[in-house]
Each structure stands twice: as C-alpha cells, then as structure tokens.
Design a protein around this motif. Structure first.
Motif, PDB file in Angstrom:
ATOM      1  N   GLU A  38       0.841  -1.190   0.000  1.00  0.00           N
ATOM      2  CA  GLU A  38       0.000   0.000   0.000  1.00  0.00           C
ATOM      3  C   GLU A  38       0.880   1.245   0.000  1.00  0.00           C
ATOM      4  OE1 GLU A  38      -3.986  -0.852   2.409  1.00  0.00           O
ATOM      5  OE2 GLU A  38      -2.215  -1.116   3.671  1.00  0.00           O
ATOM      6  N   GLY A  39       0.401   2.302  -0.669  1.00  0.00           N
ATOM      7  CA  GLY A  39       1.146   3.556  -0.690  1.00  0.00           C
ATOM      8  C   GLY A  39       2.405   3.436  -1.524  1.00  0.00           C
ATOM      9  N   ILE A  40       3.401   4.253  -1.212  1.00  0.00           N
ATOM     10  CA  ILE A  40       4.672   4.269  -1.942  1.00  0.00           C
ATOM     11  C   ILE A  40       5.741   3.620  -1.067  1.00  0.00           C
ATOM     12  CG2 ILE A  40       6.449   5.713  -2.987  1.00  0.00           C
ATOM     13  CD1 ILE A  40       4.260   7.761  -3.585  1.00  0.00           C
ATOM     14  N   ILE A  41       6.335   2.550  -1.570  1.00  0.00           N
ATOM     15  CA  ILE A  41       7.334   1.788  -0.818  1.00  0.00           C
ATOM     16  C   ILE A  41       8.577   1.649  -1.684  1.00  0.00           C
ATOM     17  CG2 ILE A  41       7.842  -0.372   0.384  1.00  0.00           C
ATOM     18  CD1 ILE A  41       4.731  -0.814   0.346  1.00  0.00           C
ATOM     19  N   ASN A  42       9.715   2.091  -1.173  1.00  0.00           N
ATOM     20  CA  ASN A  42      10.994   1.938  -1.857  1.00  0.00           C
ATOM     21  C   ASN A  42      11.878   1.028  -1.019  1.00  0.00           C
ATOM     22  OD1 ASN A  42      10.516   3.782  -4.104  1.00  0.00           O
ATOM     23  ND2 ASN A  42      10.574   5.399  -2.571  1.00  0.00           N
ATOM     24  N   LYS A  43      12.222  -0.105  -1.596  1.00  0.00           N
ATOM     25  CA  LYS A  43      12.989  -1.116  -0.866  1.00  0.00           C
ATOM     26  C   LYS A  43      14.347  -1.301  -1.525  1.00  0.00           C
ATOM     27  CE  LYS A  43      14.332  -4.908   1.235  1.00  0.00           C
ATOM     28  NZ  LYS A  43      14.980  -4.828   2.560  1.00  0.00           N
ATOM     29  N   SER A  44      15.429  -1.098  -0.768  1.00  0.00           N
ATOM     30  CA  SER A  44      16.782  -1.343  -1.239  1.00  0.00           C
ATOM     31  C   SER A  44      17.243  -2.686  -0.703  1.00  0.00           C
ATOM     32  CB  SER A  44      17.714  -0.227  -0.778  1.00  0.00           C
ATOM     33  OG  SER A  44      19.041  -0.491  -1.200  1.00  0.00           O
ATOM     34  N   GLY A  45      17.488  -3.625  -1.595  1.00  0.00           N
ATOM     35  CA  GLY A  45      17.875  -4.968  -1.182  1.00  0.00           C
ATOM     36  C   GLY A  45      16.828  -5.986  -1.568  1.00  0.00           C
ATOM     37  N   THR A  46      17.244  -7.226  -1.667  1.00  0.00           N
ATOM     38  CA  THR A  46      16.389  -8.311  -2.135  1.00  0.00           C
ATOM     39  C   THR A  46      15.275  -8.629  -1.145  1.00  0.00           C
ATOM     40  OG1 THR A  46      18.193  -9.300  -3.388  1.00  0.00           O
ATOM     41  CG2 THR A  46      16.381 -10.764  -2.774  1.00  0.00           C
ATOM     42  N   ILE A  47      14.093  -8.954  -1.686  1.00  0.00           N
ATOM     43  CA  ILE A  47      13.025  -9.572  -0.905  1.00  0.00           C
ATOM     44  C   ILE A  47      12.979 -11.044  -1.301  1.00  0.00           C
ATOM     45  CG2 ILE A  47      10.546  -9.692  -0.478  1.00  0.00           C
ATOM     46  CD1 ILE A  47      10.358  -6.717  -0.922  1.00  0.00           C
ATOM     47  N   ASP A  48      13.170 -11.929  -0.328  1.00  0.00           N
ATOM     48  CA  ASP A  48      13.157 -13.369  -0.576  1.00  0.00           C
ATOM     49  C   ASP A  48      11.759 -13.937  -0.367  1.00  0.00           C
ATOM     50  OD1 ASP A  48      15.967 -13.888  -1.112  1.00  0.00           O
ATOM     51  OD2 ASP A  48      16.308 -13.386   0.996  1.00  0.00           O
TER      52      ASP A  48
END
Length: 373
Positions: free
Chosen positions: A45-55
């Motif tokens: 939901e919303g704006i999400i910026n993720k640095s790095g892998t999601i397993d």
C-alpha cells in the motif's frame, strides 16, 4: 523482517478475472524493511521503496493496492528472489490507470523477479503494472545466470520485462532454458531479451525447448509478437487491437501480444487511425515487428531495410549478424518481407528465410515478377 499483520479484508482480481476478497486470511503489510515474505498473503500500500532483495519462502500471494507503488532494487541478488520450489502470485485490485505498480531490478547474475544465479520458482501475474529488469546475465522475469525460467503464468495486468545482457526478457538467464510460459486473458506484455537471448524463451546459449502455451500446459502453442510503432505523424498511435482486444502502446512506442502459432496472416488495428494492417508472424516463437504509423506502405521491419525495385529486376538485401535480429539466442532468426502494392493495402508475406547461424551474413536475392495487372 518487519511485516505488519493486518486483519482488514482486501479485494483482489484472481486468475479468472473475478473479484475476490481476503476474508478469513491474515494479510501482512510490506514495508521498506521487509526482507523475507513467507507462506501467506501480503499487500503493498502507498509508496514503498525497498533497497535490497526480498526473498520469497513458500507459496506467497502479493496484492498491489490501487495507486500503490512498490520499488525493489536487489543489491546482491534478484529484486524479488523466487527460487526453485517457491512461488509468487501477484494480484491487482482493479484494471486500468489505478492498478498498483511493481518495479523490480535485479543485481548482477540475478533476475528482476526470479532466481539468484539459479533456476526460478513459479511466478504468476494476475494483475498490476509490472516492470522487471534483470541484472547482467539474468532474465527480467525468470532464471538468474545459468538458471531456467521455471513456470511463469501471466493472466492480467501490463508486464514490461527486460533481460540483462544475455538474459531473456521472460524465461531463462544466460545459458538457461526458458521453461514454460502460460498466457491467459490476452495480457499486454513488452518483453525484451538482450545479448542474443530471446524476448521470451531461452537465455543466450541456452539449450532445450521453451514452451509458450495458451491457457494451460496442454494448450495451443503461441507466438509472442513484440510490436514497435514509430510515430512519424501528429496522430500518434495510442493502442492496437488484435483479436478484438486492445493493447496499449507505451511511451517508447512498444506493445506486445500473443497469437496462436500459424503460417497464416493476422490483422492488427492501429488506433486512433482505424487502419488495419495484415502481418504474418509465422511459425516462430518470437517475432519483432516495426511499423510506421504514417506510411503503412513502407514497413520498417527488424533492421529497417526496405527494397524498392522495378518489375523483372533483381535486388539484394544483406542481413547483418547482429543480436538485434536474433530470435531465440542461438543464431537462428526469421526475416519476413512484404510486397506492398499501393497505399494502405494489406501487406502480403513474400518470402521467409531461416538462417542456420553457421555464417555471419545471409544474402537474399529477390526478383519481383510482374504478370498482367
């Protein structure tokens, strides 16, 4: 892990294009700190910026909420790592402009969505605006370097997938097999392989057969058509119609769709001009076609060479050995040529040639024989 459980009920569109809800399911919220998503249901939901892998661990269901944006940039692996034995299913809550966005980029040797330098697990896309870019040698969606594409199902949404160097757009990483791709509900897919890899299929130097099937593993074989429309008039084309379905043209003039394999020609409507163009992708797995939206009598196909010659005179076209005109990453490619009579009359397939990849150049001599009218 930092995933917040949510007892709210959310709607989503399933693989049969039906609206369902998560009643009775625990739905966890993705955050910028999420590193692993395990068996169960999740929502962005919303704006999400993720640095790095999601397993991905287990069978994971991810809902992209309307007007949401989830951006994941892998640092030492895939953007979203779906390794062999695991599965990821992606849903949207609506269609059109409000669909949630998922933008994923893989690191070196890894896919955007799929394997870390390995085979991919199962990936299903039922909705959303998905953009996936592979790292060098990785597929946009599918295998990492030397990895196969596993099983990839696309039944909705808009998908843009770009392989890293030597990776397929959708399918195998470098030296990897494309796996099995199943297409349902006529999605719009823009897939681009690089460095000798297929747009959809094997990575460069990959071996084995990739299956692109309609609706199920036992369905009809499909051809993927990657279509570029070059805007050379003030009336820029916004979409094409094929098989009574509309496919949007993106800002780069690209769109893509699937047709059952056939040697017969098919019709594409270019909107808003209302012009119908007749093309023949042929009995191939991938086909790239370029059209000019103002002058349909001048095809700009593949490497953009056209021949103009008088009746009963011969002319030669030289096909360079370039990655841009390879079809499956193994130096086989198809050249489709059309005889264009007058104005906007339909194109007709004139000649089709398959190069066996043993030579660095193919020279095709043609003679146009005019008989009567």
């Amino acid at each position: 892990i930092n995933i917040l459980p949510n007892i709210k009920t959310f709607i989503y569109i399933d693989e049969n294009d039906e609206i369902k809800n998560t009643a009775g399911k625990t739905v966890s919220v993705i955050t910028p700190d999420t590193t692993t998503i395990r068996e169960g249901w999740y929502i962005a939901e919303g704006i999400i910026n993720k640095s790095g892998t999601i397993d991905v661990n287990g069978n994971v269901h991810l809902i992209l909420a309307d007007n949401s944006s989830l951006t994941v940039t892998g640092r030492n692996g895939a953007g979203i790592n779906v390794s062999e034995g695991n599965s990821l299913t992606i849903y949207s809550q609506s269609k059109g402009d409000n669909m949630g966005l998922l933008n994923v980029t893989g690191h070196t040797s890894a896919a955007g969505i799929g394997g870390n330098n390995e085979n991919s697990g199962s990936i299903t896309i039922n909705g959303g605006k998905i953009t996936a870019i592979g790292g060098s040698d990785g597929a946009g969606i599918g295998g990492g370097s030397t990895g196969s594409g596993g099983v990839i199902i696309i039944s909705g949404g808009t998908v843009t997938a770009t392989g890293g160097n030597r990776g397929a757009g959708i399918g195998g990483g470098y030296k990897g097999n494309g796996g099995t791709i199943i297409i349902k509900n006529h999605p719009t897919v823009v897939s681009t392989g690089k460095g000798g890899a297929a747009d959809i299929g094997n990575g460069a130097n990959g071996s084995g057969i990739t299956f692109i099937k309609n609706a199920a593993t036992e369905g009809a074989d499909l051809t993927y058509v990657r279509l570029t429309v070059r805007a050379s008039s003030p009336y820029k084309a916004k979409k094409i119609t094929f098989d009574e379905r509309e496919h949007d043209i993106n800002n780069e003039g690209l769109t893509g769709f699937f047709a059952e394999k056939s040697l017969e020609s098919i019709n594409i409507g270019l909107e808003p001009m209302g012009v119908v163009i007749n093309i023949s992708p042929g009995d191939v797995q991938n086909s790239r076609i370029t059209l000019k939206d103002a002058d349909f009598a001048l095809p700009a196909v593949g490497f953009d060479h056209a021949l103009n010659f008088s009746a009963n005179l011969q002319s030669r076209i030289i096909v360079p050995f370039e990655n841009a005109i390879k079809i499956d990453g193994n130096s086989w490619f198809t050249i489709s040529m059309w005889i264009c009579p007058n104005g906007n009359e339909p194109y007709q397939t004139l000649y089709r040639q398959y190069n066996d990849g043993r030579k660095l150049e193919l020279q095709v001599w043609l003679r146009y024989i005019k008989s009567g009218n």
